[in-house]
Design an enzyme around this catalytic site. Structure first.
Site, PDB file in Angstrom:
ATOM      1  N   ILE A 590     152.939   4.851 -30.761  1.00  0.00           N
ATOM      2  CA  ILE A 590     153.747   4.866 -29.541  1.00  0.00           C
ATOM      3  C   ILE A 590     155.198   4.570 -29.852  1.00  0.00           C
ATOM      4  CG2 ILE A 590     151.946   4.354 -27.889  1.00  0.00           C
ATOM      5  CD1 ILE A 590     152.848   1.403 -28.099  1.00  0.00           C
ATOM      6  N   VAL A 598     154.662   1.695 -34.466  1.00  0.00           N
ATOM      7  CA  VAL A 598     153.930   0.846 -33.547  1.00  0.00           C
ATOM      8  C   VAL A 598     152.751   1.652 -33.020  1.00  0.00           C
ATOM      9  CG1 VAL A 598     154.063  -0.519 -31.466  1.00  0.00           C
ATOM     10  CG2 VAL A 598     156.067  -0.286 -32.924  1.00  0.00           C
ATOM     11  N   LYS A 612     152.510  -3.491 -34.696  1.00  0.00           N
ATOM     12  CA  LYS A 612     153.659  -3.002 -35.445  1.00  0.00           C
ATOM     13  C   LYS A 612     153.315  -3.092 -36.920  1.00  0.00           C
ATOM     14  CE  LYS A 612     158.112  -3.856 -34.337  1.00  0.00           C
ATOM     15  NZ  LYS A 612     159.275  -3.188 -34.292  1.00  0.00           N
ATOM     16  N   ASP A 707     166.379  -7.272 -33.229  1.00  0.00           N
ATOM     17  CA  ASP A 707     166.018  -5.856 -33.131  1.00  0.00           C
ATOM     18  C   ASP A 707     165.856  -5.489 -31.667  1.00  0.00           C
ATOM     19  OD1 ASP A 707     165.418  -3.305 -33.986  1.00  0.00           O
ATOM     20  OD2 ASP A 707     163.285  -3.745 -34.295  1.00  0.00           O
TER      21      ASP A 707
END
Ligand SMILES: *[C@@H]1O[C@H](CO)[C@@H](O)[C@H](O)[C@H]1NC(C)=O
Ligand SMILES: *[C@@H]1O[C@H](CO)[C@@H](O)[C@H](O)[C@H]1NC(C)=O
Ligand SMILES: *[C@@H]1O[C@H](CO)[C@@H](O)[C@H](O)[C@H]1NC(C)=O
Ligand SMILES: *[C@@H]1O[C@H](CO)[C@@H](O)[C@H](O)[C@H]1NC(C)=O
Ligand SMILES: *[C@@H]1O[C@H](CO)[C@@H](O)[C@H](O)[C@H]1NC(C)=O
Ligand SMILES: *[C@@H]1O[C@H](CO)[C@@H](O)[C@H](O)[C@H]1NC(C)=O
Ligand SMILES: *[C@@H]1O[C@H](CO)[C@@H](O)[C@H](O)[C@H]1NC(C)=O
Ligand SMILES: *[C@@H]1O[C@H](CO)[C@@H](O)[C@H](O)[C@H]1NC(C)=O
Ligand SMILES: *[C@@H]1O[C@H](CO)[C@@H](O)[C@H](O)[C@H]1NC(C)=O
Ligand SMILES: CC(=O)N[C@H]1CO[C@H](CO)[C@@H](O)[C@@H]1O
Length: 872
Positions: A590, A598, A612, A707
């Site tokens: 996704i 991920v 992840k 991030d």
């Protein structure tokens, strides 16, 4: 040193004093240099400031350019050779700064010692300035991707010191001026990706004898034969002529290019046979690409002299005869692509010890004979594809034994015999055997291959049933049509498969099939319990090749059957290492980011988690990872997604996060229409701000996200956001973190500009990323590429528009309706976002202040909005 630093200073008294000091020195040097001594008004500093004033620097990248610092200290300016009496050499590296405006080349070119100028990757939208021809000291000029258009000025021929000229990726049109032939020192000439047209003048090549890099690629309007003079440029190492409308044959002279390392002539209209001896002298050639042309005739056998060749690409031509036997045994060869030609003959056996082949694609030719037994023994081989030929004989038992093998395609040949019990094919993703004469059963052992996803065995003579074991696979394609299969189709396969994948097998039975009564013939299968897993079938066969191959390449460490994957879980969820590993499938992806992919995984109880999977981790120790993960797992806040656990295997780390059904903010923004109302957007902004403020100010120890981007903002019901993906730097280490970031340009627009020049990360870098998310919410546009015709990121996009017009109407998302008050809220949020994305970290607000400002906005009396005050 004295001359350089001092000439830049602004104190006139000091300047004249020093002039006195150094004047004997100047007098001693040549009179030419004395004459060039700048007058006060002509100091480099002033000249550069005049140049700067002519530019539009909407992101403030040149804000350090001011009279208060010597110009050699300014950002993007490099001075060298400032030692004892030497002239200073000045290099300006202004690439990628979002610059536009007029280039005041006249003043720029008066800067003494200007040797290098890069204006690459900016948005100038103008012709190449004629005045640049006055920068006669330039050694290197880089205007690539600067949005320049119009013809290439002849006057550039005056830059006789140039060794490197890069004008690639613009809209430069017209002919290449033959005058450029005067630039005899040129070593690098890149004119690729423009709209150059006409015929190339032979003089260009006759005189540029030092050239070792020449790129004329992607100029689709060039109408030229390959100039024979090109072959006389004996220093050429890289020659890129692909996609530029070249026609005719390869001139004989090309055989002399002994220094060539890369030759790319692909996607032209070249024809004819290759000159005899082609390859004989290419001792240094690494990559040869002749694909998508009209070449014909046999391929010269001298290719076997290219002892360093790694890539051989000749697909999409009309070559005939054998592929030279010597080619196959070149010691460094990785890739052979010869599909869609008229090659014939047999595929040779290869040295299984020496070969480093990774990819062999020879589909759609006329090869005959058997599949080489050695294919499966070459340990590097990951793709063997030879469909649409006349191969016969049986499938070698060891065909996919290579530990890397991911894709096998031998469909549409004349193969016979059974499908072997493939058991060692740990990374096989695609198995295409359709359109042959294969007989016997589909081996049940296929059900034990861990990543097998695409199976096409249609149009053969296979017999027996469909093995229930295939239910163990997460199949995206199972085409068994047009065989002689019989018996009950495993239930989950029926429910997941379009009926066409089963058709043409009258003996198959099961609910929904033409023959739905299985009881009569095949009673013995009834006892078998059917697993509950339901594979979902995607018909998008197109996705398979590369994507699926990527999955299997990543599966290192999975070759032993007992899985070393043991998840450490902080919450009571049901997930085993095997399930985790099996879920690392392309179709579950996704998200992709700098650190890896991920995956969305559905647990046995129906709950969803996101995993992840870090690719380029710095191989941290388990204990270190465990400690960091424990800290992350303790973070509890309603705007922060839970870290449910992690999985560690030989230095590879996967983090298991809570997942929200609504997906991420990025999904919303990138949806065809992003129509979320302003109130909900504000709610998202406040939630994200609160979560981030919690990480920064309330957690012990404090956590930096590092991030933050819209794909790391998940949405729960009522647009309540949850931040995910934080703290990865702690898990994989700073070094791996930075190198991963640097490898992914997709999200670079969220990264604060100072990251590259500071050692220590700060909370203000997160504030910058948050500002970018705010801009996405305000404009309704994705951060990476807000306008389709524009390659800037959202921060520049917004700043440009603020400067062009004094209003902000252009910026606020026109796609949503708003009241006057909401309009004011949006304006105020824009103002806040601009502060957050300030280039100067110390001008950004802290997150707790951001939360307060946003909350104030939502309260009924919200503050009166002032005009926008962007940075200078
Ligand atoms: C300019 O740079 C030099 C060397 O990097 C440094 O010593 C000097 O302090 C700087 N001057 C100013 C005014 O920043
Ligand atoms: C470039 O400038 C022209 C006017 O000179 C304008 O019409 C065009 O939209 C500009 N292009 C870009 C990408 O800004
Ligand atoms: C020109 O600048 C671009 C962008 O910085 C860079 O990628 C390219 O390598 C440069 N060209 C040369 C010949 O150095
Ligand atoms: C090419 O080089 C020769 C000799 O070096 C010179 O005479 C001639 O003018 C050059 N041609 C061009 C077009 O610069
Ligand atoms: C096979 O190659 C020929 C050219 O040699 C091409 O015209 C044809 O479309 C190709 N067939 C397939 C199925 O790709
Ligand atoms: C394969 O075809 C060739 C002719 O092209 C024939 O000589 C050979 O016997 C065939 N091999 C098998 C195993 O059928
Ligand atoms: C296998 O070959 C067939 C025929 O050339 C082609 O249609 C199919 O896409 C190929 N599959 C893969 C995975 O390469
Ligand atoms: C399945 O195989 C049949 C027969 O080869 C073919 O006609 C059909 O297109 C295939 N379907 C897919 C999706 O590959
Ligand atoms: C970056 O984006 C492009 C296009 O959207 C995509 O193909 C590519 O995989 C992305 N790169 C990464 C590292 O995710
Ligand atoms: C508000 C702002 O930044 N305005 C600038 C826009 O660009 C011109 C130059 O074209 C500057 O003079 C303004 O200061």
């Amino acid at each position: 040193m004295a001359t350089a630093a001092v000439a830049g200073a602004t104190y006139l008294p000091l300047f004249s004093a020093v002039l006195l000091l150094i004047s004997p020195l100047i007098a001693a040097s040549s009179s030419a240099r004395a004459a060039a001594l700048p007058t006060v008004a002509e100091q480099p500093q002033e000249l550069l400031l005049t140049f700067k004033a002519s530019l539009k620097d909407s992101s403030g990248a040149l804000s350090t350019w001011s009279t208060s610092t010597p110009y050699c200290n300014w950002s993007h300016v490099t001075c060298t050779g400032a030692g004892a009496g030497d002239a200073v050499s000045v290099a300006l590296s202004l690439q990628g700064l979002g610059l536009s405006g007029d280039i005041s080349a006249a003043s720029l070119c008066r800067v003494p010692g200007l040797v290098a100028l890069s204006l690459a990757s900016n948005g100038f939208n103008q012709t190449v300035p004629l005045q640049l021809s006055r920068c006669t000291s330039l050694v290197s000029l880089n205007l690539s991707s600067g949005a320049f258009w119009g013809p290439l000025p002849d006057q550039l021929a005056m830059l006789t010191s140039l060794t490197s000229l890069d004008l690639s990726g613009n809209d430069i049109e017209g002919q290449v001026p033959p005058g450029l032939a005067t630039l005899q020192g040129l070593q690098v000439l890149n004119l690729g990706g423009n709209r150059l047209s006409g015929v190339l003048h032979p003089a260009l090549f006759r005189n540029l004898t030092r050239l070792h890099f020449l790129d004329l690629s992607k100029n689709q309007f060039l109408e030229s034969e390959l100039p024979p003079e090109l072959g006389e440029m004996g220093s050429l190492r890289w020659l890129f002529l692909q996609g530029s409308g070249f026609s005719g044959a390869i001139p004989q002279t090309f055989l002399q290019l002994e220094q060539l390392e890369v030759l790319d002539l692909s996607m032209n209209s070249l024809t004819g046979a290759l000159p005899i001896g082609f390859g004989l002298k290419f001792q240094k050639l690494l990559a040869l690409d002749l694909s998508q042309n009209g070449f014909s005739g046999p391929f010269p056998k001298e290719i076997d002299k290219c002892v360093m060749l790694q890539r051989f690409q000749v697909q999409g031509n009309e070559f005939t005869g054998d592929l030279p036997a010597g080619l196959w045994s070149l010691p460094d060869l990785r890739v052979i692509r010869a599909e869609n030609n008229l090659f014939s003959g047999r595929l040779p056996e290869l040295s299984t010890v020496l070969s480093r082949l990774e990819q062999v694609q020879v589909d759609n030719n006329s090869f005959s004979g058997g599949i080489p037994q050695s294919i499966g023994l070459i340990r590097t081989m990951y793709r063997f594809s030879a469909s649409l030929n006349q191969l016969n004989g049986s499938l070698p038992d060891n065909l996919c034994d290579s530990p890397a093998m991911g894709i096998i395609n031998v469909s549409h040949n004349s193969l016979s015999g059974p499908i072997p019990e493939f058991k060692n094919c740990k990374r096989l993703v695609s198995l295409y055997l359709s359109g042959n004469g294969l007989t016997g059963p589909i081996p049940a052992s296929l059900g034990g291959l861990p990543v097998l996803t695409y199976i096409d065995v249609s149009s053969n003579g296979l017999t027996g049933g469909i093995p229930v074991e295939l239910q163990n696979l997460k199949l995206a394609l199972l085409n068994v049509s047009y065989n002689k299969l019989a018996g009950r189709v495993p239930l989950s396969l029926i429910s997941g498969l379009p009926a066409v994948f089963l058709e043409g097998n009258p003996g198959l039975c099961g609910p929904g099939l033409p023959n739905d009564d299985c009881d009569a013939p095949l009673r013995k299968r009834q006892g078998l319990a059917l697993a509950a897993t339901v594979a979902s079938f995607v018909t998008g066969v197109m996705l398979l090749a590369l994507g699926a191959f990527a999955v299997c390449r990543r599966l290192h460490g999975s070759s032993s059957s007992s899985s070393p994957w043991k998840p450490v879980l902080f919450y009571p969820i049901k997930l085993t290492g095997e399930e985790l590993l099996a879920s690392f499938h392309d179709k579950n992806v996704i998200g992709r980011g700098a650190f890896g992919r991920v995956y969305l995984i559905e647990l046995q109880d129906g709950q969803n988690v996101a995993v992840k999977r870090m690719v380029s981790s710095g191989k941290p120790a388990f204990r270190a990872v465990n400690n960091v993960m424990k800290v992350l797992a303790k973070i509890r806040h309603r705007n922060i997604a839970k870290v449910l656990g992690f999985c560690y295997s030989e230095g590879e780390v996967s983090i298991i996060y809570e997942y929200m059904q609504m997906g991420s903010l990025q999904d919303l923004i990138c949806a065809p229409k992003f129509t979320v109302r302003w109130n909900d957007r504000l709610r998202i902004a406040i939630g994200v701000a609160q979560g981030l403020a919690y990480l920064h100010h309330d957690c012990i120890p404090r956590v930096l996200h590092r991030d933050l981007k819209s794909s790391n903002v998940l949405l729960a019901d009522g647009f309540e956001p949850r931040i995910t993906g934080f703290g990865i730097d702690g898990v994989i280490g700073e070094k791996a973190y930075r190198s991963s970031l640097a490898s992914d340009l997709n999200y670079s627009c969220y990264i604060a500009p100072e990251l590259s020049c500071t050692k220590k990360p700060t909370h203000l870098m997160d504030v910058y990323s948050f500002g970018v998310i705010l801009l996405e919410l305000i404009t309704g546009k994705p951060a990476e590429q807000p306008a389709l015709d524009d390659s800037v990121d959202i921060v520049r996009w917004v700043r440009r528009r603020i400067n062009v017009t004094d209003g902000t109407a252009q910026i606020l998302d026109p796609g949503i309706s708003r009241t006057a008050e909401q309009g004011m809220q949006m304006q105020a949020t824009l103002e806040l976002a601009l502060r957050c994305t300030s280039v100067m970290p110390d001008q950004r607000p802290a997150m707790d202040e951001v939360v307060r400002s946003l909350q104030l906005l939502r309260s009924p009396q919200g503050p009166p909005s002032t005009g926008i005050a962007p940075e200078p």
